[in-house]
Design a protein around this motif. Structure first.
Motif, PDB file in Angstrom:
ATOM      1  N   LYS A 256      -9.431  14.372 -38.023  1.00  0.00           N
ATOM      2  CA  LYS A 256      -8.873  13.438 -39.003  1.00  0.00           C
ATOM      3  C   LYS A 256      -7.651  14.042 -39.671  1.00  0.00           C
ATOM      4  O   LYS A 256      -7.546  15.255 -39.826  1.00  0.00           O
ATOM      5  N   ARG A 324     -13.212  10.979 -47.626  1.00  0.00           N
ATOM      6  CA  ARG A 324     -12.133  10.023 -47.802  1.00  0.00           C
ATOM      7  C   ARG A 324     -11.150  10.486 -48.872  1.00  0.00           C
ATOM      8  O   ARG A 324     -10.639   9.691 -49.661  1.00  0.00           O
ATOM      9  N   PHE A 375      -2.468   6.837 -41.003  1.00  0.00           N
ATOM     10  CA  PHE A 375      -3.512   7.847 -40.932  1.00  0.00           C
ATOM     11  C   PHE A 375      -3.620   8.380 -39.512  1.00  0.00           C
ATOM     12  O   PHE A 375      -4.187   9.422 -39.288  1.00  0.00           O
ATOM     13  N   PHE A 376      -3.135   7.606 -38.559  1.00  0.00           N
ATOM     14  CA  PHE A 376      -3.187   8.016 -37.155  1.00  0.00           C
ATOM     15  C   PHE A 376      -1.767   8.279 -36.697  1.00  0.00           C
ATOM     16  O   PHE A 376      -0.978   7.344 -36.552  1.00  0.00           O
ATOM     17  N   ILE A 388       0.143   5.275 -34.111  1.00  0.00           N
ATOM     18  CA  ILE A 388      -0.969   4.972 -33.196  1.00  0.00           C
ATOM     19  C   ILE A 388      -0.582   3.921 -32.157  1.00  0.00           C
ATOM     20  O   ILE A 388      -0.969   3.997 -30.999  1.00  0.00           O
ATOM     21  N   LEU A 531     -10.682   6.666 -30.177  1.00  0.00           N
ATOM     22  CA  LEU A 531     -10.436   6.051 -31.485  1.00  0.00           C
ATOM     23  C   LEU A 531     -10.778   7.018 -32.597  1.00  0.00           C
ATOM     24  O   LEU A 531     -10.074   7.110 -33.591  1.00  0.00           O
ATOM     25  N   LEU A 532     -11.884   7.739 -32.417  1.00  0.00           N
ATOM     26  CA  LEU A 532     -12.326   8.623 -33.491  1.00  0.00           C
ATOM     27  C   LEU A 532     -11.509   9.899 -33.524  1.00  0.00           C
ATOM     28  O   LEU A 532     -11.179  10.416 -34.577  1.00  0.00           O
TER      29      LEU A 532
ATOM     30  N   LEU B 367     -14.403   4.058 -39.033  1.00  0.00           N
ATOM     31  CA  LEU B 367     -13.060   4.501 -39.430  1.00  0.00           C
ATOM     32  C   LEU B 367     -12.568   3.730 -40.651  1.00  0.00           C
ATOM     33  O   LEU B 367     -11.889   4.272 -41.516  1.00  0.00           O
ATOM     34  N   TYR B 370     -15.919   4.229 -43.785  1.00  0.00           N
ATOM     35  CA  TYR B 370     -16.323   5.570 -44.198  1.00  0.00           C
ATOM     36  C   TYR B 370     -15.143   6.533 -44.204  1.00  0.00           C
ATOM     37  O   TYR B 370     -14.909   7.243 -45.170  1.00  0.00           O
ATOM     38  N   ALA B 371     -14.400   6.582 -43.091  1.00  0.00           N
ATOM     39  CA  ALA B 371     -13.302   7.540 -43.041  1.00  0.00           C
ATOM     40  C   ALA B 371     -12.089   7.043 -43.816  1.00  0.00           C
ATOM     41  O   ALA B 371     -11.266   7.823 -44.262  1.00  0.00           O
TER      42      ALA B 371
END
Lengths: 674, 426
Positions: A256, A324, A375-376, A388, A531-532, B367, B370-371
């Protein structure tokens, strides 16, 4: 409309038949396209310049007020700390830190935690964090920002970063005198690297939760005071007050990343203070200028993805992401030579202090959590990124291979017994019988859904056991280190997976059905992993998709050399083998002077350690890598191995095929289990 | 009703029983894909608690279950909460048994019909006709598809009230095939007052029972309205107030809860400007109810059960608060149309769609919620793709049926000028 309402009466489409004949070519074309797209991402046409999206941040809008007296305080504190370190060789000088925090007027608390290490009979470790809260004058403690510094004891094997504590305290002293804070500031000193941080975060967020004591390895305890919902966190690792450059670390748990705005904010403010800063910033003399732009970008991308793919955070900031909270680490590296000093040594840390002040004030301005920017993303250079939408097509193209092949394999599945026999290559022997049968109507052939489902469940069960077995009480009581225990359980289970296709042979048509099921599960797994954690998904796809495309269960038109190559490749693709090979490559890169045997041996122990660390990481920090490898990749590998063997129930016809696989893999499996 | 049937039922019950004891059960009970504001177990508990305490459950914005169900289950919920999972499992098994009985009867009817029409069929169409084995195969497939579909299993262990809806719908189908008018009407009226959308099933009911006489049709429709009123009045007497109408039907029609689900409403109504809301509400609700009703009823007037299947499926796609349990129910009805499967070209594609989108939903939800790194658009993308997959399936089924009907009377191999013929819809 043709897509939904195909007007032809027969369902056999010519296009599908034509494509089915060239599955491999089409899939390889897609694969190459995906990889090529990935390469193209390093070109400036495919990435974008960074920009600040959140207006509330307004970096550099205020004039920095921190002065040289803060620097003087930092130097004085550092000297005091160095004296303390002589007395506390392997512990943290808690008392000194707490006393200083109290002296500066912070609300100081300590936090105790316990780690119950499960392996080798079980041991307990105790740790203590210290944190001081500066209550915001303008708000009722509903939001907070964390400034954290890890403390390393003098006996630690890692680089000394004790200068971060004085720097943090000096900033705390400055901040306490200001009245503009709209969020509580928490100054946190953790010990034992990431463990202390993890314990503190767990205690902060679920400190009052009842723990299941038999399963909780980390007992975080509770905190005496909190400061509302944490909005952002900045982790500081400073080697010395005289710094050369700042390395901004962003990769967090499970790949992340913090919001791109936060990275940009740090970059902007560092640039304003004249500090050389960037993502994976190298010392000045190591920066290469000979490389082309493309090569630099591409290397940057690869290093970022590589460090993301393991899912291990590159600093304490990474653990915040789980809750988060956007966080990153600024790691300031020591200046190599003192001869080239420009300013006086008495003001060396002022730019860094000014930068921290600037970041703090921008974060203080935040009206809500970071949400505006990406975020990506993948950072290609300090001021360019790939979003992304731009990098996902690469992965999608790779995964599309699996789905396309699944569709085409499905549409050519044998529908009648005669077709099935043809597929298995039995027609030559049974030609006469087949002719006899032609007179009858072709008997419908039922695919063995049930047995394939049971087979899939069995493989998944093996993967599940990998997760559960090493943590069972009776295994933990064996006086054995974590590494040998995990490795022996894992190799035992993958040995079962290795033997499974020899023992269980699927009924006719089962292999083809298993193939389709395999491709679907494989595609889904890659998409979800991608994705994760994009990096992990991409690397797994790049590595395995060629093999998956090459897999073939039909006997008729395949040469035995090709088959054996595929079998060999499948064996090498065993997750444990892949881990070993990666560790081997890393060992070779680190110790090129050692002889090969020694390197292999060292890599073997390192790989065993790696699997144990993976397990520990997954139970303490919640890293998914071990879970993914065991529960997804291992079962997939077992199915892949079954398919590459292609054992059929009636294999008396070709015993010569039967010999080759059982002889060639033996040496391989020995390497695997050592 | 052979021993295999009972074995399957037992096995299905055992699977559910096993899973409801794992930590999966509470997790599923909180997943938005299964538990919507309408059917969530927690809300049911809340409603029963409020009812027992003498507070009108519909004054708040939490409970949307019909009063009759609440008061019927209140004894069980209050006194024997530990047996609740077993109760839901038994309900689900009853649904499976009803579906089995329904499909037995259905296949028999089809075979009788075939015997009458056999002379008109083309020569090479044996594989399109219901064969002697189908009497065993199709009911078995139906029951397997219901009992072992992960969607219905999860819906059952999450204790969503979709289990109850499925039972009523299965009973409706059973009565429809058996030709029992009054129970059929009553159960439909009950479901209509409870969750509004089943009102469309009045079309297959009319087709079956009116037997081409308008007068009978009008009488049945009037009877349906009367039974709806009776159900509503019965509901009224539970609480002595009409609040429940707004709490159940009003809540569905006005789409007050924007909690994400697998449907199409939530994202659209979150994004929309408030002053267009009424118009789009009407449009969306029309789409979910009457838009396809008339054309499909005309086209499928000879196949009321197919009409009912398609309507249930469309309902599961377009309703305001769909859950995966609804999807599991209509998927279990598909084996009834096994003889159409030959013409269903997209079965595999739809299956892949379902697999990919359902697994992506989990990841994207994590995603997003939670994230905190992804957002609603990602999740909506997955649910949109899922709905598209369902539409593919329904269209495919309809088209396959049309093709089968055509081929049954005209033969499978039609060559025009040496080329294979193509069906053109006009």
């Amino acid at each position: 409309m043709g897509l939904l309402s195909d007007p032809s009466i027969s369902t056999q489409s010519k296009l599908v038949d034509g494509l089915a004949r060239h599955v491999r070519k089409v899939c390889y074309a897609l694969y190459v396209a995906g990889v090529a797209w990935f390469f193209c991402l390093a070109l400036p046409e495919f990435n974008h310049g960074t920009y600040l999206s959140e207006n509330a941040l307004s970096p550099g809008l205020v004039y920095p007020e921190i002065r040289i007296d803060a620097n003087r305080l930092a130097i004085q504190l550092l000297e005091e700390l160095q004296r303390e370190r002589k007395d506390h060789l392997s512990t943290t000088p808690h008392a000194w830190i707490a006393a200083k925090m109290n002296e500066f007027g912070l609300e100081t608390h300590t936090h105790n935690y316990t780690l119950r290490y499960p392996f080798g009979g079980g041991k307990e470790y105790h740790g203590k964090n210290i944190y001081g809260i500066l209550r915001a004058p303008r708000i009722a403690s509903t939001e907070g920002i964390v400034f954290a510094a890890p403390y390393r004891a003098a006996s630690s094997v890692h680089t000394d970063i004790s200068a971060s504590v004085p720097l943090l305290l000096a900033f705390a002293d400055f901040a306490r005198r200001k009245n503009y804070w709209a969020k509580d500031l928490i100054f946190l000193i953790t010990e034992q690297e990431q463990l202390g941080m993890q314990a503190w975060l767990e205690a902060y967020h679920d400190g009052d939760r009842e723990l299941d004591l038999s399963k909780a390895y980390l007992r975080p305890g509770n905190l005496p005071a909190r400061a509302g919902s944490l909005q952002a966190a900045l982790n500081i690792e400073v080697q010395d007050l005289e710094i050369d450059h700042v390395d901004v670390r962003i990769e967090g748990l499970n790949g992340k990343l913090p919001n791109l705005d936060m990275f940009n904010l740090v970059q902007r403010i560092m640039a304003r203070e004249g500090i050389a800063s960037g993502y994976k910033q190298a010392p000045r003399k190591k920066r290469r200028h000979s490389q082309s732009h493309f090569e630099q970008n591409f290397r940057q991308m690869l290093t970022m993805l590589a460090s993301q793919s393991s899912g291990v955070p590159t600093g304490n900031h990474g653990l915040f992401h789980r809750y988060r909270i956007d966080a990153l680490t600024i790691a300031a590296n020591r200046r190599a030579t003192h001869a080239t000093l420009k300013g006086s040594p008495g003001s060396a840390a002022v730019p860094l202090l000014k930068a921290i002040e600037g970041i703090a004030r921008s974060l203080n301005n935040l009206l809500e959590r970071f949400h505006q920017s990406f975020f990506f993303y993948v950072i290609v250079s300090n001021d360019r990124y790939i979003s992304i939408g731009d990098y996902m097509p690469a992965l999608v193209a790779l995964v599309a291979c699996a789905f396309l092949k699944a569709y085409l394999t499905w549409s050519t599945l044998p529908a009648t017994n005669a077709e099935l026999e043809k597929a298995a290559g039995w027609l030559r022997e049974h030609e006469q019988e087949a002719e006899l049968e032609e007179n009858l109507e072709p008997d419908k052939f039922e695919l063995p859904y049930g047995s394939v489902l049971i087979y899939l469940t069995a493989t998944l069960l093996i993967g599940f056991l990998c997760n559960v077995l090493p943590l069972q009480q009776y295994f933990l009581e064996i006086p054995m280190g974590a590494a040998p225990l995990t490795t022996s359980v894992l190799s035992f289970l993958s040995l079962i997976g290795f033997v499974l296709p020899f023992v269980v042979v699927l009924p006719p048509g089962g292999l083809e059905l298993l193939h389709v099921a395999f491709l679907l599960i494989y595609g889904c797994a890659l998409i979800v992993i991608g994705l994760l954690n994009f990096a992990l998904g991409l690397f797994a796809a790049v590595l395995t998709v060629p093999l998956v495309i090459a897999l073939e269960t039909k006997e008729e038109n395949s040469r035995s050399t090709l088959r054996n190559t595929i079998r060999l490749a499948t064996l090498v693709m065993n997750p444990m083998m892949v881990v070993y090979v990666i560790v081997l490559a890393m060992t070779f890169y680190q110790f090129p002077e050692l002889p090969v045997q020694k390197i292999m041996l060292r890599a073997a122990t390192a790989a065993m350690d790696a699997s144990a660390y993976g397990l520990i990481d997954s139970v303490i920090y919640g890293n998914w890598l071990y879970f993914v490898i065991c529960t997804i990749f291992l079962p997939l590998w077992i199915i892949c191995w079954t398919l590459s063997l292609s054992k059929r129930r009636d294999y008396a016809d070709y015993l010569d095929f039967d010999e080759s696989p059982s002889t060639s893999p033996q040496p391989q499996s020995k390497v695997k289990t050592n | 009703m052979d021993s295999k049937f009972f074995k399957l039922l037992l096995l299905g019950g055992a699977v559910r029983f096993y899973f409801c004891r794992t930590p999966l059960a509470p997790m599923i009970g909180n997943r938005v894909e299964f538990a919507t504001p309408l059917n969530s177990h927690k809300r049911m508990q809340e409603g029963i608690f409020l009812l027992q305490s003498g507070i009108d459950p519909y004054l708040g914005d939490l409970v949307h279950e019909s009063p009759l169900i609440l008061s019927a289950l209140s004894g069980l919920f209050q006194k024997y909460p530990q047996f609740l999972p077993i109760f839901y499992i038994i309900l689900d098994i009853c649904t499976a048994a009803l579906l089995y009985a329904m499909s037995l009867r259905f296949v028999k009817q089809k075979q009788d019909q075939q015997d009458k029409e056999r002379k008109e069929y083309a020569k090479d169409t044996e594989e399109l006709q219901f064969g002697p084995l189908d009497k065993l195969d199709i009911p078995e497939l139906v029951i397997v598809a219901y009992l072992f579909s992960p969607l219905t299993v999860m819906s059952c262990i999450g204790m969503t009230s979709t289990v109850i809806s499925n039972l009523f719908l299965a009973f409706f189908f059973y009565c429809l095939v058996k030709g029992m008018l009054i129970p059929c009407l009553l159960v439909l009226a009950f479901e209509t007052v409870r969750s509004f959308y089943p009102i469309v099933l009045i079309a297959p009911l009319l087709l079956v029972f009116s037997r081409n006489s308008v007068r009978r049709g009008v009488a049945i429709a009037a009877l349906f309205i009367v039974s709806c009123l009776i159900v509503a009045v019965a509901n009224y007497f539970v609480l002595n107030s009409w609040n429940f109408l707004d709490g159940t039907l009003g809540f569905i029609f006005y789409f007050r809860d924007l909690q994400p689900n697998i449907g199409l409403f939530w994202y659209f109504f979150t994004e929309m400007f408030e002053h267009f809301r009424t118009m789009f509400l009407i449009t969306f609700q029309l789409n979910a109810t009457v838009l396809y009703l008339v054309p499909l009823s005309i086209k499928l007037r000879k196949e009321p059960l197919l009409l009912a299947t398609v309507l249930v499926a469309l309902m599961a796609v377009f309703r305001a608060y769909p859950s995966l349990g609804d999807v599991g129910f209509y998927l279990a009805l598909l084996p009834l149309w096994k003889r159409c499967w030959k013409f269903m070209a997209h079965g595999f594609v739809v299956f892949t769609f379902f697999l990919v989108t359902l697994s992506m939903m989990g990841a994207l939800w994590h995603l997003w919620i939670y994230a905190g790194s992804a957002n609603a658009n990602f999740y909506f993308g997955a649910t949109l793709a899922f709905s598209t997959g369902q539409i593919f399936l329904i269209t495919d089924l309809l088209f396959a049926h049309v093709k089968r009907e055509f081929c049954l009377f005209n033969g499978q191999k039609i060559l025009i000028d040496g080329e294979e013929a193509r069906i053109v819809l006009k």
